[in-house]
Design a protein around this motif. Sequence first.
Motif, PDB file in Angstrom:
ATOM      1  N   GLY A  46      16.523 -65.334  66.028  1.00 18.12           N
ATOM      2  CA  GLY A  46      16.791 -64.074  67.168  1.00 18.12           C
ATOM      3  C   GLY A  46      16.999 -64.785  68.561  1.00 18.12           C
ATOM      4  O   GLY A  46      17.258 -63.830  69.462  1.00 18.12           O
ATOM      5  N   VAL A  48      18.122 -66.307  71.677  1.00 14.53           N
ATOM      6  CA  VAL A  48      19.564 -66.343  72.328  1.00 14.53           C
ATOM      7  C   VAL A  48      19.495 -67.578  73.600  1.00 14.53           C
ATOM      8  O   VAL A  48      18.495 -67.548  74.522  1.00 14.53           O
ATOM      9  CB  VAL A  48      20.069 -64.990  72.928  1.00 14.53           C
ATOM     10  CG1 VAL A  48      21.406 -65.530  73.606  1.00 14.53           C
ATOM     11  CG2 VAL A  48      19.739 -64.128  71.817  1.00 14.53           C
ATOM     12  N   SER A  63      27.145 -67.484  74.393  1.00 15.04           N
ATOM     13  CA  SER A  63      25.723 -67.651  74.209  1.00 15.04           C
ATOM     14  C   SER A  63      25.730 -67.853  72.760  1.00 15.04           C
ATOM     15  O   SER A  63      26.605 -67.713  72.000  1.00 15.04           O
ATOM     16  CB  SER A  63      24.780 -66.486  74.657  1.00 15.04           C
ATOM     17  OG  SER A  63      25.301 -65.278  74.066  1.00 15.04           O
ATOM     18  N   THR A  65      22.911 -67.346  68.975  1.00 13.62           N
ATOM     19  CA  THR A  65      21.637 -67.007  68.539  1.00 13.62           C
ATOM     20  C   THR A  65      20.988 -67.754  67.455  1.00 13.62           C
ATOM     21  O   THR A  65      21.946 -68.085  66.635  1.00 13.62           O
ATOM     22  CB  THR A  65      21.969 -65.555  68.029  1.00 13.62           C
ATOM     23  OG1 THR A  65      22.290 -64.788  69.055  1.00 13.62           O
ATOM     24  CG2 THR A  65      20.557 -65.103  67.862  1.00 13.62           C
ATOM     25  N   ARG A  67      19.367 -68.747  63.858  1.00 14.04           N
ATOM     26  CA  ARG A  67      19.251 -67.945  62.756  1.00 14.04           C
ATOM     27  C   ARG A  67      18.097 -68.560  61.868  1.00 14.04           C
ATOM     28  O   ARG A  67      17.261 -67.834  61.492  1.00 14.04           O
ATOM     29  CB  ARG A  67      20.463 -68.136  61.874  1.00 14.04           C
ATOM     30  CG  ARG A  67      20.620 -67.394  60.441  1.00 14.04           C
ATOM     31  CD  ARG A  67      21.838 -67.315  59.851  1.00 14.04           C
ATOM     32  NE  ARG A  67      22.753 -68.377  60.206  1.00 14.04           N
ATOM     33  CZ  ARG A  67      23.056 -69.298  59.354  1.00 14.04           C
ATOM     34  NH1 ARG A  67      22.390 -69.415  58.156  1.00 14.04           N
ATOM     35  NH2 ARG A  67      23.886 -70.301  59.389  1.00 14.04           N
ATOM     36  N   PHE A  80      22.691 -71.493  63.533  1.00 14.94           N
ATOM     37  CA  PHE A  80      22.751 -70.266  64.533  1.00 14.94           C
ATOM     38  C   PHE A  80      23.731 -69.422  63.763  1.00 14.94           C
ATOM     39  O   PHE A  80      24.658 -69.671  63.141  1.00 14.94           O
ATOM     40  CB  PHE A  80      23.562 -71.023  65.660  1.00 14.94           C
ATOM     41  CG  PHE A  80      22.804 -72.011  66.463  1.00 14.94           C
ATOM     42  CD1 PHE A  80      21.660 -71.541  67.539  1.00 14.94           C
ATOM     43  CD2 PHE A  80      22.854 -73.398  66.339  1.00 14.94           C
ATOM     44  CE1 PHE A  80      21.018 -72.497  68.047  1.00 14.94           C
ATOM     45  CE2 PHE A  80      21.930 -74.281  66.696  1.00 14.94           C
ATOM     46  CZ  PHE A  80      21.022 -73.867  67.751  1.00 14.94           C
ATOM     47  N   GLU A  81      23.722 -68.181  64.280  1.00 17.54           N
ATOM     48  CA  GLU A  81      24.544 -67.053  63.938  1.00 17.54           C
ATOM     49  C   GLU A  81      26.044 -67.433  64.297  1.00 17.54           C
ATOM     50  O   GLU A  81      26.635 -68.046  65.442  1.00 17.54           O
ATOM     51  CB  GLU A  81      24.339 -65.810  64.627  1.00 17.54           C
ATOM     52  CG  GLU A  81      22.769 -65.162  64.222  1.00 17.54           C
ATOM     53  CD  GLU A  81      22.822 -64.815  63.026  1.00 17.54           C
ATOM     54  OE1 GLU A  81      23.621 -64.508  62.489  1.00 17.54           O
ATOM     55  OE2 GLU A  81      21.597 -64.412  62.727  1.00 17.54           O
TER      56      GLU A  81
END
Length: 202
Positions: A46, A48, A63, A65, A67, A80-81
């Motif tokens: 979560g 960022v 940016s 985020t 994971r 990462f997302e």
Amino acid sequence: MPKDQRPPVPDKTQLRVGRLVKAHGLKGALKLELYTDDPDGRFVPGAVFTLQVPESSPWHGKSITVREFRWMNTHPVAFFEGVDDREAAEALVRAILWIDQDAEASAPEDDAWYDHQLVGLDVVRDDVKVGRVIRVDHFPAQDLLIVRTDSGEVLVPFVKALVPEVDVAAGRVIVTPPPGLFEELPPSEDDETPDAATETRA
């Protein structure tokens, strides 16, 4: 940059925490080069980060985020997302990760400055201005101050021995460089001595 044109210091500053150095595996993982002493606390799911990438990159201005973060054979690796395969990970290689930090809540530690504080400072040696900092380059071993002088750019290792004082309020950094860093050295006596083998015999 003239002092009156320097950008104002924002309420929120940014802290550089890592760089994405290599895609790992086929599921979007990336190996990290860490610029933080608390990677497990920084790279929590979560979290960022703002990306520093070339303007030509599709990630410019975006940016990312976290994971998942894990250690693989002592190497830090992050997922990462939106980065789900190796191709997507490859597009992020060499990106630098920054995180917003409240300037009032956590000031930088002693002898630590943000890039925007250093860029534009005069570089002074023996009370004489020799140039101006135009950027800061970050490398694993050390950071470099890139100094613009009348004769070109000079790379100064940002270490205490060569940069003993940074005075942001006064708009300057003091340097004690080794001979030859900011100027060409005159030829030594050895260079001027004729080789005995080439001397003309009478």
